[in-house]
Design a protein around this motif. Structure first.
Motif, mmCIF file in Angstrom:
data_model
loop_
_atom_site.group_PDB
_atom_site.id
_atom_site.type_symbol
_atom_site.label_atom_id
_atom_site.label_comp_id
_atom_site.label_asym_id
_atom_site.label_seq_id
_atom_site.Cartn_x
_atom_site.Cartn_y
_atom_site.Cartn_z
ATOM 1 N N SER A 9 0.908 -1.055 -0.225
ATOM 2 C CA SER A 9 -0.066 0.039 0.066
ATOM 3 C C SER A 9 0.651 1.101 0.149
ATOM 4 O O SER A 9 1.925 1.452 0.729
ATOM 5 N N LEU A 10 0.602 2.117 -0.865
ATOM 6 C CA LEU A 10 1.246 3.535 -0.899
ATOM 7 C C LEU A 10 0.618 4.143 0.217
ATOM 8 O O LEU A 10 -0.439 4.257 0.890
ATOM 9 N N PRO A 11 1.847 5.258 0.791
ATOM 10 C CA PRO A 11 1.254 6.180 1.894
ATOM 11 C C PRO A 11 -0.074 6.810 1.326
ATOM 12 O O PRO A 11 -0.077 7.248 0.206
ATOM 13 N N PRO A 12 -0.831 7.549 2.135
ATOM 14 C CA PRO A 12 -2.026 8.253 1.835
ATOM 15 C C PRO A 12 -1.537 9.603 1.204
ATOM 16 O O PRO A 12 -0.792 10.164 1.414
ATOM 17 N N GLY A 13 -2.272 9.993 -0.069
ATOM 18 C CA GLY A 13 -1.938 11.123 -0.868
ATOM 19 C C GLY A 13 -1.051 10.845 -2.121
ATOM 20 O O GLY A 13 -0.908 11.650 -2.753
ATOM 21 N N LEU A 14 -0.426 9.749 -2.209
ATOM 22 C CA LEU A 14 0.299 9.348 -3.325
ATOM 23 C C LEU A 14 -0.296 8.375 -4.268
ATOM 24 O O LEU A 14 -1.046 7.719 -3.977
ATOM 25 N N GLU A 15 0.125 8.747 -5.598
ATOM 26 C CA GLU A 15 -0.500 8.103 -6.632
ATOM 27 C C GLU A 15 0.614 7.356 -7.394
ATOM 28 O O GLU A 15 1.582 7.976 -7.815
ATOM 29 N N ALA A 16 0.367 6.253 -7.676
ATOM 30 C CA ALA A 16 1.466 5.490 -8.865
ATOM 31 C C ALA A 16 1.260 6.117 -10.305
ATOM 32 O O ALA A 16 0.250 6.935 -10.584
ATOM 33 N N ALA A 17 2.383 6.133 -10.997
ATOM 34 C CA ALA A 17 2.376 6.557 -12.416
ATOM 35 C C ALA A 17 1.094 5.892 -13.396
ATOM 36 O O ALA A 17 1.006 4.810 -13.218
ATOM 37 N N LYS A 18 0.557 6.679 -14.101
ATOM 38 C CA LYS A 18 -0.662 6.270 -14.802
ATOM 39 C C LYS A 18 -0.175 5.912 -16.300
ATOM 40 O O LYS A 18 -1.154 5.273 -16.969
ATOM 41 N N SER A 19 1.076 6.377 -16.918
ATOM 42 C CA SER A 19 1.084 6.444 -18.077
ATOM 43 C C SER A 19 1.494 4.833 -18.353
ATOM 44 O O SER A 19 2.105 4.046 -17.704
ATOM 45 N N GLU A 20 0.939 4.459 -19.621
ATOM 46 C CA GLU A 20 1.217 3.024 -20.096
ATOM 47 C C GLU A 20 1.839 3.264 -21.443
ATOM 48 O O GLU A 20 1.923 4.213 -22.212
ATOM 49 N N VAL A 21 2.625 2.248 -21.716
ATOM 50 C CA VAL A 21 3.387 2.244 -23.230
ATOM 51 C C VAL A 21 2.318 1.362 -23.917
ATOM 52 O O VAL A 21 2.218 0.159 -23.842
ATOM 53 N N LEU A 22 1.994 1.983 -25.102
ATOM 54 C CA LEU A 22 1.303 1.356 -26.273
ATOM 55 C C LEU A 22 2.086 0.524 -26.993
ATOM 56 O O LEU A 22 3.296 0.643 -27.142
ATOM 57 N N PRO A 23 1.315 -0.605 -27.529
ATOM 58 C CA PRO A 23 2.146 -1.299 -28.536
ATOM 59 C C PRO A 23 2.447 -0.543 -29.749
ATOM 60 O O PRO A 23 1.867 0.494 -30.117
ATOM 61 N N PRO A 24 3.511 -0.792 -30.559
ATOM 62 C CA PRO A 24 3.905 -0.294 -31.590
ATOM 63 C C PRO A 24 2.998 -0.079 -32.855
ATOM 64 O O PRO A 24 2.026 -1.162 -32.829
ATOM 65 N N LEU A 25 2.900 0.927 -33.536
ATOM 66 C CA LEU A 25 1.836 1.125 -34.719
ATOM 67 C C LEU A 25 2.078 0.193 -35.746
ATOM 68 O O LEU A 25 1.177 -0.506 -36.258
ATOM 69 N N ILE A 26 3.509 0.014 -35.963
ATOM 70 C CA ILE A 26 3.565 -0.852 -37.160
ATOM 71 C C ILE A 26 4.394 -2.079 -36.425
ATOM 72 O O ILE A 26 5.468 -2.040 -36.108
ATOM 73 N N ASN A 27 3.697 -3.207 -36.464
ATOM 74 C CA ASN A 27 4.169 -4.259 -35.627
ATOM 75 C C ASN A 27 4.769 -5.346 -36.543
ATOM 76 O O ASN A 27 4.238 -6.306 -36.837
ATOM 77 N N ILE A 28 5.869 -5.122 -37.316
ATOM 78 C CA ILE A 28 6.489 -6.212 -38.075
ATOM 79 C C ILE A 28 7.765 -6.522 -37.259
ATOM 80 O O ILE A 28 8.583 -5.640 -36.934
ATOM 81 N N LYS A 29 8.132 -7.650 -36.929
ATOM 82 C CA LYS A 29 9.088 -8.335 -36.232
ATOM 83 C C LYS A 29 10.437 -7.606 -36.567
ATOM 84 O O LYS A 29 11.127 -7.174 -35.573
ATOM 85 N N PRO A 30 10.856 -7.759 -37.781
ATOM 86 C CA PRO A 30 12.234 -7.400 -38.089
ATOM 87 C C PRO A 30 12.457 -5.975 -37.851
ATOM 88 O O PRO A 30 13.557 -5.416 -37.258
ATOM 89 N N ILE A 31 11.390 -5.047 -38.153
ATOM 90 C CA ILE A 31 11.584 -3.857 -38.025
ATOM 91 C C ILE A 31 11.800 -3.595 -36.521
ATOM 92 O O ILE A 31 12.550 -2.606 -36.028
ATOM 93 N N ASN A 32 10.763 -4.146 -35.676
ATOM 94 C CA ASN A 32 10.709 -3.868 -34.249
ATOM 95 C C ASN A 32 12.207 -4.119 -33.714
ATOM 96 O O ASN A 32 12.689 -3.478 -32.876
ATOM 97 N N TRP A 33 12.795 -5.212 -34.281
ATOM 98 C CA TRP A 33 13.961 -5.623 -33.625
ATOM 99 C C TRP A 33 14.929 -4.740 -34.030
ATOM 100 O O TRP A 33 16.084 -4.447 -33.141
#
Lengths: 192, 178
Positions: A9-33
């Motif tokens: 549990s976090l101390p009162p008044g603190l919030e964890a980071a909300k941002s998340e990493v989205l999957p890549p737009l072009i999901n082609i394996k060699p390019i991602n690599w």
């Protein structure tokens, strides 16, 4: 990426980071690599130190240990230009919102290294009735690699960097350090 | 009359409760005095005129209340002195020294952070070290049962007591501290 542990549990008044990493737009394996390889070989850490572990971070970027050999060369003073956040030191309750905010400002893909025992679990500041320290930065941010030590040796921080590179490219790029000779057998405990 | 004797005379004039002489080499203090909170500002002003500066303000929670210790020193020669104020009762309030030593403002804010001591006249009594939105009660407040009494602390060196109330405080029987 690891997700923040909901049990702790976090101390009162603190919030964890909300941002998340989205999957890549072009999901082609060699390019991602290919992109990941480029990212892994040029990780830019942010110039951001919270306590004494930051001294080791400075040491690791200087000539003797020379992090630049492995690509993490440019320490950026602005989090918007960096993609590796080394949380070096104690995350206090007062600074925690700032750390979260910095993390949220970092452009994705972003990586977090928790350096030292304080950033991992609160370290020596974890005791009953403590009021000032967040017990583990992983309550606030998703942490990619934990580097233990109080503070960690520069070699350990380099290993942490190699882990992130391995995470990105699924292979280790650098030779393994030589094994140390095994410890001598611990002396039998005598009565005082 | 030496400077220290002059100081002691001034403390007596201001109605000090206890005046102590200390061994400077051992305790780092020359003179200390327990005074009433209402006399704090006038004495501090006197010390300011004599060239003293405020070193720190420390707060201690004891069985009798809150003991504030103000340390003063001069830059020219060693001779640290201390003024002590005991705040009794549930809502501790002390006068602020902000108008005499501006730096006192931060010391007082720290004391307010950790013990909840209020300072009348401090213009900016917001948290200094704790986060602004800290919600718990002052973190260094102790459990009432685990408090020590003033007599057990041996703070006073070789002392001269000028008030009957303080005679009972200092000469009270010291319980064993577990």
């Amino acid at each position: 990426m690891a997700t923040p542990d909901p049990i702790l549990s976090l101390p009162p008044g603190l919030e964890a980071a909300k941002s998340e990493v989205l999957p890549p737009l072009i999901n082609i394996k060699p390019i991602n690599w290919f992109f990941d390889l480029n990212r892994a070989m040029s990780l830019w850490p942010v110039t951001f130190g919270l306590a004494c572990c930051a001294i080791e971070m400075m040491s690791v970027s200087m000539a003797r240990f020379d992090m630049a050999r492995f690509g993490a060369e440019v320490f950026r003073p602005s989090i918007r230009q960096a993609d590796l956040m080394m949380v070096t030191g104690t995350v206090t309750r007062k600074l925690a919102p700032t750390v979260v905010r910095l993390y949220e400002q970092m452009p994705a893909p972003k990586y977090v290294m928790a350096c030292g025992n304080c950033a991992i679990s609160g370290g020596p500041f974890k005791f009953e009735g403590q009021y000032g320290v967040v017990e583990g930065v992983d309550q606030l941010l998703p942490v990619d690699v934990y580097v233990p030590g109080c503070p960690p040796r520069p070699e350990a921080i380099l290993e942490g960097l190699f882990f992130i590179q391995e995470k990105l490219t699924s292979r280790r790029w650098w030779p393994k350090p030589q094994e140390l000779p095994p410890d001598p057998a611990p002396a039998a405990k005598g009565k005082k | 009359m030496t400077e220290i004797e002059k100081l002691i005379q001034r403390f007596k004039q201001a109605g000090a409760y206890v005046i102590s002489n200390h061994n400077f080499k051992k305790e780092g203090l020359t003179v200390s005095a327990v005074i009433d909170a209402s006399q704090l500002k006038t004495l501090a002003k006197d010390l300011y005129r004599q060239g003293y500066s405020l070193l720190d303000l420390s707060t201690l929670e004891v069985k009798e209340g809150f003991l504030l210790t103000y340390h003063f020193d001069k830059f020219e020669k060693p001779g640290r002195i201390a003024l002590r104020v005991l705040l009794e009762g549930p809502g501790p309030i002390a006068p602020s020294l902000y108008e005499i030593f501006q730096g006192a403002e931060w010391h007082e804010r720290e004391s307010h952070d950790f013990f909840g001591v209020k300072f009348a006249g401090n213009p900016n009594l917001i948290p200094l070290l704790l986060p602004d939105d800290f919600q718990a009660p002052p973190p260094l407040r102790k459990n009432p049962e685990s408090l020590t009494s003033l007599a057990a602390l041996k703070l006073f060196g070789s002392y001269e007591i000028l008030s009957s109330r303080w005679e009972t405080i200092i000469n009270s029987k010291v319980e064993n501290i577990s």
